[in-house]
Motif scaffolding. Structure first.
Motif, PDB file in Angstrom:
ATOM      1  N   ARG B  26      -5.635   9.372  -1.504  1.00  0.00           N
ATOM      2  CA  ARG B  26      -4.968   8.284  -0.803  1.00  0.00           C
ATOM      3  C   ARG B  26      -5.224   6.939  -1.464  1.00  0.00           C
ATOM      4  NH1 ARG B  26      -6.808   8.896   5.130  1.00  0.00           N
ATOM      5  NH2 ARG B  26      -8.697   9.482   4.033  1.00  0.00           N
ATOM      6  N   ASN B  27      -6.151   6.915  -2.417  1.00  0.00           N
ATOM      7  CA  ASN B  27      -6.384   5.687  -3.179  1.00  0.00           C
ATOM      8  C   ASN B  27      -5.227   5.505  -4.159  1.00  0.00           C
ATOM      9  OD1 ASN B  27      -7.273   3.868  -5.139  1.00  0.00           O
ATOM     10  ND2 ASN B  27      -9.388   4.283  -4.621  1.00  0.00           N
ATOM     11  N   SER B  28      -4.483   4.404  -4.022  1.00  0.00           N
ATOM     12  CA  SER B  28      -3.276   4.288  -4.845  1.00  0.00           C
ATOM     13  C   SER B  28      -3.602   4.166  -6.332  1.00  0.00           C
ATOM     14  CB  SER B  28      -2.427   3.118  -4.369  1.00  0.00           C
ATOM     15  OG  SER B  28      -3.215   2.047  -3.994  1.00  0.00           O
ATOM     16  N   LEU B  29      -4.786   3.686  -6.688  1.00  0.00           N
ATOM     17  CA  LEU B  29      -5.149   3.641  -8.109  1.00  0.00           C
ATOM     18  C   LEU B  29      -5.274   5.047  -8.674  1.00  0.00           C
ATOM     19  CD1 LEU B  29      -7.779   0.817  -7.913  1.00  0.00           C
ATOM     20  CD2 LEU B  29      -5.738   0.770  -9.290  1.00  0.00           C
ATOM     21  N   VAL B  30      -5.942   5.924  -7.908  1.00  0.00           N
ATOM     22  CA  VAL B  30      -6.097   7.298  -8.396  1.00  0.00           C
ATOM     23  C   VAL B  30      -4.758   8.014  -8.401  1.00  0.00           C
ATOM     24  CG1 VAL B  30      -7.344   9.445  -8.050  1.00  0.00           C
ATOM     25  CG2 VAL B  30      -8.457   7.290  -7.577  1.00  0.00           C
ATOM     26  N   GLY B  76       3.153  -0.982 -11.517  1.00  0.00           N
ATOM     27  CA  GLY B  76       2.432  -0.324 -10.433  1.00  0.00           C
ATOM     28  C   GLY B  76       1.151  -1.045 -10.079  1.00  0.00           C
ATOM     29  N   LEU B  77       0.402  -1.458 -11.095  1.00  0.00           N
ATOM     30  CA  LEU B  77      -0.856  -2.141 -10.795  1.00  0.00           C
ATOM     31  C   LEU B  77      -0.595  -3.512 -10.199  1.00  0.00           C
ATOM     32  CD1 LEU B  77      -3.135  -1.052 -13.741  1.00  0.00           C
ATOM     33  CD2 LEU B  77      -3.124  -0.256 -11.404  1.00  0.00           C
ATOM     34  N   ALA B  78       0.501  -4.162 -10.603  1.00  0.00           N
ATOM     35  CA  ALA B  78       0.852  -5.430  -9.962  1.00  0.00           C
ATOM     36  C   ALA B  78       1.168  -5.201  -8.491  1.00  0.00           C
ATOM     37  CB  ALA B  78       2.038  -6.062 -10.671  1.00  0.00           C
ATOM     38  N   LEU B  79       1.855  -4.077  -8.192  1.00  0.00           N
ATOM     39  CA  LEU B  79       2.135  -3.750  -6.801  1.00  0.00           C
ATOM     40  C   LEU B  79       0.846  -3.496  -6.022  1.00  0.00           C
ATOM     41  CD1 LEU B  79       5.215  -1.398  -7.051  1.00  0.00           C
ATOM     42  CD2 LEU B  79       5.082  -3.543  -5.829  1.00  0.00           C
ATOM     43  N   VAL B  80      -0.099  -2.785  -6.659  1.00  0.00           N
ATOM     44  CA  VAL B  80      -1.380  -2.523  -5.991  1.00  0.00           C
ATOM     45  C   VAL B  80      -2.081  -3.838  -5.677  1.00  0.00           C
ATOM     46  CG1 VAL B  80      -3.666  -1.531  -6.314  1.00  0.00           C
ATOM     47  CG2 VAL B  80      -1.676  -0.225  -6.940  1.00  0.00           C
ATOM     48  N   LEU B  81      -2.036  -4.768  -6.632  1.00  0.00           N
ATOM     49  CA  LEU B  81      -2.660  -6.076  -6.407  1.00  0.00           C
ATOM     50  C   LEU B  81      -2.015  -6.795  -5.227  1.00  0.00           C
ATOM     51  CD1 LEU B  81      -3.333  -7.758  -9.848  1.00  0.00           C
ATOM     52  CD2 LEU B  81      -4.960  -7.126  -8.094  1.00  0.00           C
ATOM     53  N   ALA B  82      -0.666  -6.791  -5.200  1.00  0.00           N
ATOM     54  CA  ALA B  82       0.038  -7.457  -4.097  1.00  0.00           C
ATOM     55  C   ALA B  82      -0.294  -6.785  -2.773  1.00  0.00           C
ATOM     56  CB  ALA B  82       1.544  -7.422  -4.362  1.00  0.00           C
ATOM     57  N   LEU B  83      -0.369  -5.446  -2.812  1.00  0.00           N
ATOM     58  CA  LEU B  83      -0.714  -4.690  -1.602  1.00  0.00           C
ATOM     59  C   LEU B  83      -2.118  -5.046  -1.130  1.00  0.00           C
ATOM     60  CD1 LEU B  83       0.304  -2.309   0.174  1.00  0.00           C
ATOM     61  CD2 LEU B  83      -0.988  -0.819  -1.323  1.00  0.00           C
ATOM     62  N   PHE B  84      -3.039  -5.147  -2.080  1.00  0.00           N
ATOM     63  CA  PHE B  84      -4.426  -5.463  -1.715  1.00  0.00           C
ATOM     64  C   PHE B  84      -4.516  -6.860  -1.095  1.00  0.00           C
ATOM     65  CE2 PHE B  84      -8.716  -6.977  -2.643  1.00  0.00           C
ATOM     66  CZ  PHE B  84      -9.450  -5.960  -2.066  1.00  0.00           C
ATOM     67  N   ARG B  85      -3.704  -7.775  -1.614  1.00  0.00           N
ATOM     68  CA  ARG B  85      -3.719  -9.124  -1.064  1.00  0.00           C
ATOM     69  C   ARG B  85      -3.230  -9.114   0.393  1.00  0.00           C
ATOM     70  NH1 ARG B  85      -1.073 -11.938  -5.635  1.00  0.00           N
ATOM     71  NH2 ARG B  85      -2.934 -11.822  -6.914  1.00  0.00           N
ATOM     72  N   LEU B  86      -2.278  -8.226   0.662  1.00  0.00           N
ATOM     73  CA  LEU B  86      -1.671  -8.166   1.991  1.00  0.00           C
ATOM     74  C   LEU B  86      -2.556  -7.413   2.970  1.00  0.00           C
ATOM     75  CD1 LEU B  86       1.161  -9.270   2.603  1.00  0.00           C
ATOM     76  CD2 LEU B  86       1.990  -6.926   2.525  1.00  0.00           C
ATOM     77  N   LYS B  87      -3.165  -6.324   2.531  1.00  0.00           N
ATOM     78  CA  LYS B  87      -3.836  -5.387   3.436  1.00  0.00           C
ATOM     79  C   LYS B  87      -5.346  -5.339   3.249  1.00  0.00           C
ATOM     80  CE  LYS B  87      -0.230  -3.534   5.416  1.00  0.00           C
ATOM     81  NZ  LYS B  87      -0.074  -3.581   6.859  1.00  0.00           N
TER      82      LYS B  87
END
Lengths: 172, 100
Positions: B26-30, B76-87
């Motif tokens: 469930r970790n989006s990086l993995v 994808g990693l930019a999306l993960v960053l944006a997601l992390f900022r939000l959540k």
């Protein structure tokens, strides 16, 4: 001198052990480091296939650039210790999907005599040296090559836009 | 020379491990790393299948796959960053805004 079969076995074992650890390590940093092992194993497999240029690019782009990007993001996020991921239904479903994929690939392999015959060519085939790859890349595949360069530009612009911190006066 | 089918089997195993990782973690990086595993498996098939025909073409196709993988990781990693900022999380289950 290492025979090609021995090299194949060593590199594929490295790649597969790395892949198993990528999906089982709980900490993303550990997974990323095992992924480097997989990339190096696959690069070795490219070398045993005679694609030396691709092996070098695999090491530079994957094991170098892409992994550094992953590790940068992991460091930037500064995650806590990961929680235990118990997800039994998805695990079962994914194992089913993986077994089905293997069966889809293994069944035709088992009953394809011409594939097995082609597996041992009599004459040594040409290797994929940098010159030959460049010949193909800039003549036959010139259009895809340009499209890929455009794709990289778009990805760069998109990544910058997505990762940019929004200003106060604008919505995301 | 190692038979072509051996390479295909290794590639199938890599792809299967990628699927397992993508669905179970469930970790989006993995999850992104699992996608990279699958793309590597595809590259291996390209090069192995082209060995007995025109090897340079297989390498060229694999190069395109590498370029696509690089752009996928960047976005994808930019999306993960944006997601992390939000959540404040990279858990893919944390995003449930579209769930009815």
């Amino acid at each position: 001198m290492l025979s090609e079969r021995t090299a194949f076995l060593i590199f594929s074992v490295i790649a597969l052990i790395g892949a198993v650890n990528v999906i089982t390590r709980r900490h993303p940093v550990h997974a990323a480091l095992w992924l480097v092992g997989t990339f190096l194993g696959v690069a070795g497999l490219f070398l045993t296939l005679g694609a030396g240029l691709l092996g070098a690019i695999q090491v530079m782009v994957y094991a170098g650039a892409i992994m550094v990007l992953f590790l940068f993001v992991i460091l930037l996020l500064n995650l806590d210790a990961p929680p235990d991921e118990g997800l039994s239904f998805a695990r079962g479903a994914s194992l089913l999907a993986a077994v089905a994929t293997l069966a889809l690939i293994a069944l035709p392999l088992a009953r394809a005599p011409e594939l097995r015959a082609a597996a041992t060519p009599e004459s040594p085939v040409a290797d994929a040296s940098a010159g030959q790859v460049a010949n193909v890349l800039f003549t036959r595949y010139a259009l895809p090559f340009e499209v890929v360069s455009l794709l990289l530009l778009i990805a760069m612009v998109g990544a910058i836009h997505l990762a940019r911190r929004p200003r106060r006066d604008e919505t995301v | 020379m190692a038979p072509q089918s051996w390479y295909l089997i290794v590639s199938a195993l890599l792809f299967g491990l990628g699927i397992v990782g993508f669905v179970t973690r469930r970790n989006s990086l993995v999850m992104f790393m699992s996608v990279e595993l699958m793309l590597n498996a595809a590259n291996l098939v390209f090069v192995a299948a082209a060995r007995d025909h025109v090897p340079a073409r297989g390498s060229a196709c694999a190069l395109f796959v590498i370029a696509v993988a690089a752009s996928e990781v960047a976005v994808g990693l930019a999306l993960v960053l944006a997601l992390f900022r939000l959540k404040k999380s990279v858990d893919s289950d944390a995003v449930r805004e579209l769930r009815a």
